[in-house]
Design an enzyme around this catalytic site. Structure first.
Site, PDB file in Angstrom:
ATOM      1  N   TYR A   1       0.822  -1.211   0.000  1.00 58.79           N
ATOM      2  CA  TYR A   1       0.000   0.000   0.000  1.00 58.79           C
ATOM      3  C   TYR A   1       0.852   1.257   0.000  1.00 58.79           C
ATOM      4  O   TYR A   1       0.359   2.352  -0.265  1.00 58.79           O
ATOM      5  CB  TYR A   1      -0.951   0.036   1.210  1.00 58.79           C
ATOM      6  CG  TYR A   1      -2.068  -0.990   1.162  1.00 58.79           C
ATOM      7  CD1 TYR A   1      -2.067  -2.016   0.227  1.00 58.79           C
ATOM      8  CD2 TYR A   1      -3.126  -0.934   2.056  1.00 58.79           C
ATOM      9  CE1 TYR A   1      -3.080  -2.953   0.194  1.00 58.79           C
ATOM     10  CE2 TYR A   1      -4.149  -1.870   2.020  1.00 58.79           C
ATOM     11  CZ  TYR A   1      -4.112  -2.879   1.086  1.00 58.79           C
ATOM     12  OH  TYR A   1      -5.109  -3.813   1.053  1.00 58.79           O
TER      13      TYR A   1
ATOM     14  N   LYS B   1       3.170 -15.445   3.026  1.00 56.79           N
ATOM     15  CA  LYS B   1       3.173 -16.252   1.803  1.00 56.79           C
ATOM     16  C   LYS B   1       4.628 -16.598   1.522  1.00 56.79           C
ATOM     17  O   LYS B   1       5.204 -16.272   0.477  1.00 56.79           O
ATOM     18  CB  LYS B   1       2.521 -15.442   0.658  1.00 56.79           C
ATOM     19  CG  LYS B   1       2.255 -16.214  -0.611  1.00 56.79           C
ATOM     20  CD  LYS B   1       1.133 -17.247  -0.509  1.00 56.79           C
ATOM     21  CE  LYS B   1       1.075 -18.086  -1.781  1.00 56.79           C
ATOM     22  NZ  LYS B   1       0.112 -19.190  -1.695  1.00 56.79           N
TER      23      LYS B   1
ATOM     24  N   ASP C   1      -3.252 -18.206   2.082  1.00 54.32           N
ATOM     25  CA  ASP C   1      -4.378 -18.910   1.465  1.00 54.32           C
ATOM     26  C   ASP C   1      -4.929 -19.961   2.420  1.00 54.32           C
ATOM     27  O   ASP C   1      -6.130 -20.116   2.609  1.00 54.32           O
ATOM     28  CB  ASP C   1      -3.983 -19.525   0.112  1.00 54.32           C
ATOM     29  CG  ASP C   1      -2.635 -20.240   0.126  1.00 54.32           C
ATOM     30  OD1 ASP C   1      -1.918 -20.164   1.150  1.00 54.32           O
ATOM     31  OD2 ASP C   1      -2.301 -20.886  -0.887  1.00 54.32           O
TER      32      ASP C   1
ATOM     33  N   ASP D   1      -5.641  -6.611   5.758  1.00 55.73           N
ATOM     34  CA  ASP D   1      -6.831  -5.964   5.212  1.00 55.73           C
ATOM     35  C   ASP D   1      -7.844  -7.016   4.761  1.00 55.73           C
ATOM     36  O   ASP D   1      -9.023  -6.977   5.111  1.00 55.73           O
ATOM     37  CB  ASP D   1      -6.411  -5.084   4.020  1.00 55.73           C
ATOM     38  CG  ASP D   1      -7.568  -4.273   3.457  1.00 55.73           C
ATOM     39  OD1 ASP D   1      -8.544  -4.036   4.195  1.00 55.73           O
ATOM     40  OD2 ASP D   1      -7.484  -3.875   2.280  1.00 55.73           O
TER      41      ASP D   1
ATOM     42  N   ASP E   1     -11.663  -8.446   6.790  1.00 55.03           N
ATOM     43  CA  ASP E   1     -13.030  -8.467   6.240  1.00 55.03           C
ATOM     44  C   ASP E   1     -13.630  -9.865   6.350  1.00 55.03           C
ATOM     45  O   ASP E   1     -14.810 -10.028   6.659  1.00 55.03           O
ATOM     46  CB  ASP E   1     -13.049  -8.029   4.762  1.00 55.03           C
ATOM     47  CG  ASP E   1     -13.247  -6.526   4.601  1.00 55.03           C
ATOM     48  OD1 ASP E   1     -12.745  -5.773   5.468  1.00 55.03           O
ATOM     49  OD2 ASP E   1     -13.893  -6.099   3.620  1.00 55.03           O
TER      50      ASP E   1
HETATM   51  C1  IPM Z   1      -9.473  -0.815   5.876  1.00 53.89           C
HETATM   52  C2  IPM Z   1      -9.907  -0.274   4.534  1.00 53.89           C
HETATM   53  C3  IPM Z   1      -8.783   0.584   3.983  1.00 53.89           C
HETATM   54  C4  IPM Z   1      -7.555  -0.290   3.879  1.00 53.89           C
HETATM   55  C5  IPM Z   1      -9.081   1.255   2.629  1.00 53.89           C
HETATM   56  C6  IPM Z   1     -10.335   2.110   2.703  1.00 53.89           C
HETATM   57  C7  IPM Z   1      -7.924   2.055   2.129  1.00 53.89           C
HETATM   58  O1  IPM Z   1     -10.246  -1.307   3.686  1.00 53.89           O
HETATM   59  O2  IPM Z   1      -9.207  -0.026   6.781  1.00 53.89           O
HETATM   60  O3  IPM Z   1      -9.420  -2.034   6.017  1.00 53.89           O
HETATM   61  O4  IPM Z   1      -7.389  -1.005   2.901  1.00 53.89           O
HETATM   62  O5  IPM Z   1      -6.744  -0.252   4.789  1.00 53.89           O
HETATM   63 MG    MG Z   2     -10.284  -3.198   4.580  1.00 56.69          MG
END
Ligand code: IPM
Ligand code: MG
Length: 368
Positions: free
Chosen positions: A141, A198, A230, A254, A258
């Protein structure tokens, strides 16, 4: 004399303004009960800043955030700004704040409330209680990125044309400082640490693995293991309750957080803390995004933001009692059956009531 804390509030975009308002209302109620005063100042970032100033992260926002005791952030981004230049995207504000404030450690606790076990897509989620420690200011990033033109050909004869690249790179120093946080956290918890990488493919991952294995000798009580990302994605579904602390790089953290949000029943429940050097302000934000489809309709789940405010009380100010007051009030509200629309299984023979952002916030305050 009452203690005073200065909190910078960055509502951002989409549901951000609604959920940060909820969290501040809860904080004000919770702190006043314990003779603490909070002062808030609102700062712009993301799409909201693009609309006002033409850029996603004004200098004033960074400077003012640095000058606060802690930062509460809603979410940034939305379809309105999807077509702006890459460097002007709302997400750049978040990345800029993280790097500008030196917030290299992102702590994302994942718990499944008993009341929400039905909302988890897992049949038997068990007692899920783990923390993802995500490196936040390095890796792909923040690596070297760009375009170049190539006249070379692919194996099928087509021309390569324009090439885009992003780079994953990590220094030993960056890796060691986040590993240390993860090992220390494991010591305070169930003393298990999993490195997700990885290392079968990536050089950076092999460096993470080497340094983590070395550091594990300093923490003999911590049961340390490594998983390829993975495989980790799979194990999180098959045996989520066995994880304690997971440490990983920026992009894997990240993605896996999720996934964890889904395991927990709704991503609308998960808070996070982003921390830098001791003595500098941390940033507290829900892990979810700006949910533009829900914005402005009193539909957003404010719990992740409210729980982020609780994390702020605990981690930024050492106000453990207030953090627990808030967490207990959230639990009570769920126990009473109140649910926002992101949580499935509303109704369905359960004793639950579908409510809006304002109503569920009011209930949390009443349950304090
Ligand atoms: C998070 C979000 C951010 C990230 C985005 C919005 C840049 O997905 O905080 O997880 O990828 O860090
Ligand atoms: Mg995120």
């Amino acid at each position: 004399m009452a203690k005073k804390y200065n909190i910078a509030v960055i509502p951002g975009d989409g549901i951000g303004p609604e959920i940060t308002k909820s969290a501040i209302d809860v904080l004000e109620a919770a702190t006043s009960k314990r003779d603490i005063e909070i002062f808030t100042k609102e700062l712009k970032a993301g799409g909201a800043a693009i609309d006002s100033y033409g850029i996603p992260l004004p200098q004033e926002t960074i400077a003012s955030a640095k000058d606060s005791d802690a930062v509460l952030l809603g979410a940034v981004g939305g379809p309105k700004w999807d077509n702006v230049e890459p460097d002007l995207r709302p997400e750049k504000a978040l990345l800029g704040l993280r790097s500008g404030l030196g917030l290299y450690a992102n702590i994302r606790p994942v718990t499944v409330y008993n009341e929400l076990k039905d909302a988890s897509p897992l049949k038997n989620p068990g007692n899920i209680d783990f923390v993802i420690v995500r490196e936040l200011t390095g890796g792909i990033y923040f690596g070297k990125t760009g375009f170049y033109q190539s006249g070379d050909h692919l194996s099928d004869g087509s021309v390569k044309g324009k090439i885009a690249y992003d780079t994953e790179s990590y220094s030993e120093g960056e890796i060691n400082r986040i590993l240390k946080i993860a090992f220390e956290l494991a010591m305070k918890r169930r003393k298990k640490l999993t490195l997700v990488d990885k290392a079968n493919v990536l050089l950076t991952s092999r460096m993470w693995r080497r340094l983590a294995s070395q550091m594990s000798f300093d923490y003999p009580e911590v049961e340390f293991d490594c998983l390829y990302v993975d495989n980790a994605a799979m194990q999180l579904i098959s045996r989520p309750a066995t994880f304690d602390v997971i440490v990983t790089n920026n992009i894997f953290g990240d993605i896996l957080s999720d996934e964890a949000g889904q395991i927990a029943g709704s991503i609308g429940m998960l808070p996070s803390a982003s921390l830098g050097a001791p003595g500098t302000p941390g940033l507290f934000e829900p892990i979810h995004g700006s949910a533009p489809d829900l914005a402005g309709q009193n539909k957003a789940n404010p719990m992740a933001c409210i729980l982020s405010a609780a994390m702020m009380m605990r981690m930024a100010f050492g106000e453990e009692e207030i953090a627990q007051d808030i967490e207990n009030a959230v639990k009570k509200t769920l126990e009473k059956g109140l649910r926002t629309s992101d949580i499935t299984f509303v109704g369905e023979g359960k004793n639950t009531t579908l409510v809006g952002t304002n109503e569920i916030t009011g209930a949390v305050i009443a349950n304090l």
